[in-house]
Scaffold this active site. Structure first.
Site, PDB file in Angstrom:
ATOM      1  N   ARG A  56       0.804  -1.228   0.000  1.00 31.54           N
ATOM      2  CA  ARG A  56       0.000   0.000   0.000  1.00 31.54           C
ATOM      3  C   ARG A  56       0.835   1.275   0.000  1.00 31.54           C
ATOM      4  O   ARG A  56       0.613   2.168  -0.793  1.00 31.54           O
ATOM      5  CB  ARG A  56      -0.826   0.075   1.286  1.00 31.54           C
ATOM      6  CG  ARG A  56      -2.229  -0.316   1.187  1.00 31.54           C
ATOM      7  CD  ARG A  56      -2.659  -0.746   2.575  1.00 31.54           C
ATOM      8  NE  ARG A  56      -1.842  -1.876   2.963  1.00 31.54           N
ATOM      9  CZ  ARG A  56      -2.110  -3.109   2.584  1.00 31.54           C
ATOM     10  NH1 ARG A  56      -3.170  -3.368   1.881  1.00 31.54           N
ATOM     11  NH2 ARG A  56      -1.318  -4.100   2.918  1.00 31.54           N
ATOM     12  N   THR A  57       1.765   1.352   0.936  1.00 34.29           N
ATOM     13  CA  THR A  57       2.476   2.624   1.105  1.00 34.29           C
ATOM     14  C   THR A  57       3.267   2.943  -0.160  1.00 34.29           C
ATOM     15  O   THR A  57       3.196   4.048  -0.698  1.00 34.29           O
ATOM     16  CB  THR A  57       3.397   2.566   2.340  1.00 34.29           C
ATOM     17  OG1 THR A  57       2.603   2.192   3.462  1.00 34.29           O
ATOM     18  CG2 THR A  57       4.050   3.904   2.609  1.00 34.29           C
ATOM     19  N   LYS A  85      25.571  -3.863   0.551  1.00 35.41           N
ATOM     20  CA  LYS A  85      27.040  -3.855   0.425  1.00 35.41           C
ATOM     21  C   LYS A  85      27.677  -3.074   1.563  1.00 35.41           C
ATOM     22  O   LYS A  85      28.887  -2.903   1.605  1.00 35.41           O
ATOM     23  CB  LYS A  85      27.451  -3.207  -0.902  1.00 35.41           C
ATOM     24  CG  LYS A  85      26.943  -3.924  -2.127  1.00 35.41           C
ATOM     25  CD  LYS A  85      27.486  -3.220  -3.376  1.00 35.41           C
ATOM     26  CE  LYS A  85      26.789  -3.663  -4.635  1.00 35.41           C
ATOM     27  NZ  LYS A  85      27.052  -2.738  -5.742  1.00 35.41           N
ATOM     28  N   ARG A 106      11.404   3.560   3.243  1.00 39.13           N
ATOM     29  CA  ARG A 106      11.047   2.665   4.354  1.00 39.13           C
ATOM     30  C   ARG A 106      12.281   1.844   4.664  1.00 39.13           C
ATOM     31  O   ARG A 106      12.927   1.303   3.757  1.00 39.13           O
ATOM     32  CB  ARG A 106       9.883   1.762   3.975  1.00 39.13           C
ATOM     33  CG  ARG A 106       9.627   0.694   5.027  1.00 39.13           C
ATOM     34  CD  ARG A 106       8.356  -0.055   4.806  1.00 39.13           C
ATOM     35  NE  ARG A 106       7.194   0.787   5.061  1.00 39.13           N
ATOM     36  CZ  ARG A 106       5.939   0.337   5.090  1.00 39.13           C
ATOM     37  NH1 ARG A 106       5.711  -0.943   4.867  1.00 39.13           N
ATOM     38  NH2 ARG A 106       4.942   1.152   5.326  1.00 39.13           N
ATOM     39  N   HIS A 134       5.603   6.250  11.355  1.00 35.60           N
ATOM     40  CA  HIS A 134       5.015   6.076  10.023  1.00 35.60           C
ATOM     41  C   HIS A 134       4.076   7.269   9.797  1.00 35.60           C
ATOM     42  O   HIS A 134       2.860   7.132   9.809  1.00 35.60           O
ATOM     43  CB  HIS A 134       4.263   4.744   9.985  1.00 35.60           C
ATOM     44  CG  HIS A 134       3.850   4.279   8.618  1.00 35.60           C
ATOM     45  ND1 HIS A 134       4.012   5.042   7.482  1.00 35.60           N
ATOM     46  CD2 HIS A 134       3.272   3.117   8.214  1.00 35.60           C
ATOM     47  CE1 HIS A 134       3.545   4.354   6.441  1.00 35.60           C
ATOM     48  NE2 HIS A 134       3.089   3.191   6.865  1.00 35.60           N
TER      49      HIS A 134
HETATM   50  C1  NCD Z   1       1.472  -0.731   8.395  1.00 38.18           C
HETATM   51  C2  NCD Z   1       2.975  -0.576   8.528  1.00 38.18           C
HETATM   52  O1  NCD Z   1       3.710  -0.811   7.569  1.00 38.18           O
HETATM   53  O2  NCD Z   1       3.381  -0.186   9.624  1.00 38.18           O
HETATM   54  N1  NCD Z   1       1.076  -0.961   7.068  1.00 38.18           N
HETATM   55  C3  NCD Z   1       0.916   0.079   6.217  1.00 38.18           C
HETATM   56  O3  NCD Z   1       1.760   0.925   6.058  1.00 38.18           O
HETATM   57  N2  NCD Z   1      -0.257   0.152   5.606  1.00 38.18           N
HETATM   58  C4  NCD Z   1       0.880  -1.688   9.331  1.00 38.18           C
HETATM   59  C5  NCD Z   1       1.403  -3.084   9.380  1.00 38.18           C
HETATM   60  O4  NCD Z   1       2.285  -3.479   8.631  1.00 38.18           O
HETATM   61  O5  NCD Z   1       0.876  -3.831  10.218  1.00 38.18           O
END
Ligand code: NCD
Length: 305
Positions: A56-57, A85, A106, A134
């Protein structure tokens, strides 16, 4: 008015004027989406670096950039990157920041986002730093709460599941601290309670909260935010196995209830699929809201609006 920050690593940075502006711009972006997009960010490049799993993100960031006419370059998976590396996050930022106009990352390590932002020559957005923060998820959660309930002030918000390792509930609680007269109910087994960094923040801001094991406490709230037990954060896998099925919300439990059900997704059993058909099940709308909210952030950080 421009945002009060150049890089977004934590919801603790945000001022109320920032969230007001982001929610308003995201609502405008929903209208842009109805027309299929525009070319506000034509000629701009987003670098999307995902060193931890994401669907999703990552896809909603990339969709947001493309819907505004921008382009995306991406790297995915530590094993295929220079980090593997031994390159530091700081060096990666200096290099990628010389290619792209804005970066989202991320990364599995808490604190990696702050290190990245400290040297990044272009705007940087944290898309999740391990069990840390997040912030864009929290902003889309805020947008969703506002859309679903018509207000944020005065709401009773329950959060259930893995409150210890779930970064989304930490980020969202800090963000909701900008609003008035909220009350929180934290529902978890004793091994997965909210960390001190969150409860101390609430105490410092005189925001009331209660802690319980009982999921039923969430059914009488305005919002019930369910979370997945974060398997990847457990050192001891048997501990995960013991805790993973602690809560399971189903349609029968929600009968006659008004509570808005949210979840950042992916769900792995905390919400039965029979909940999906209820009008109060907001989690797929919540995921959809990720696109206009990220469009707003990209456009604002790139000072295109
Ligand atoms: C969340 C995350 O990555 O922290 N997911 C997301 O970004 N939609 C929640 C999760 O992974 O449980």
């Amino acid at each position: 008015m421009p945002l009060s920050f150049k890089h977004l690593t934590s919801t603790k940075q945000l001022l109320r004027r920032d969230t007001d502006a982001i929610l308003q711009t995201a609502a405008e972006m929903e209208k842009v989406l109805l027309k299929g997009g525009n070319d506000l960010l034509a000629g701009k490049i987003l670098a999307s670096l995902f060193y931890e799993p994401s669907t999703r993100t990552r896809l909603s960031f990339e969709t947001a950039m493309r819907r505004l006419g921008g382009e995306v370059i991406s790297a995915e998976g530590i094993q295929f990157s220079s980090l593997y590396k031994g390159e530091t996050v700081e060096d990666t930022m200096k290099v990628v920041g010389s290619y792209a106009d804005i970066i989202t990352m991320r990364h599995p390590e808490q604190g990696s986002a702050d290190r990245a932002a400290s040297v990044c020559p272009v705007p940087f957005i944290n898309a999740g730093d391990g069990p840390g923060q997040h912030p864009t998820q929290a902003l889309l959660d805020l947008f969703t709460i506002h859309k679903e309930r018509g207000t944020i002030d005065g709401l009773k918000i329950a959060m259930a599941g893995d409150l210890r390792y779930g970064r989304t509930v930490h980020s969202l609680t800090f963000l909701l601290g900008l609003y008035k007269n909220l009350r929180f109910t934290f529902i978890s087994p004793k091994e997965l309670t909210m960390p001190d960094k969150v409860t101390t923040f609430l105490k410092e801001h005189d925001i009331p909260y209660e802690e319980t094991h009982a999921l039923s406490a969430g059914l009488v709230s305005d919002v019930l935010y369910m979370t997945r037990v974060q398997e990847e954060r457990f050192a001891d896998h048997s501990e995960y196995e013991r805790l993973k099925d602690m809560y399971r919300l189903d349609a029968k439990m929600l009968k006659g209830k008004e509570v808005t059900v949210m979840h950042p997704l992916p769900r792995v059993g905390e919400i039965a699929t029979d909940v999906d058909a209820l009008k109060t099940a907001a989690y797929f709308r919540q995921a959809k809201n990720g696109v206009p909210v990220r469009m707003a952030l990209l456009a604002m950080l790139l000072q295109a609006i």
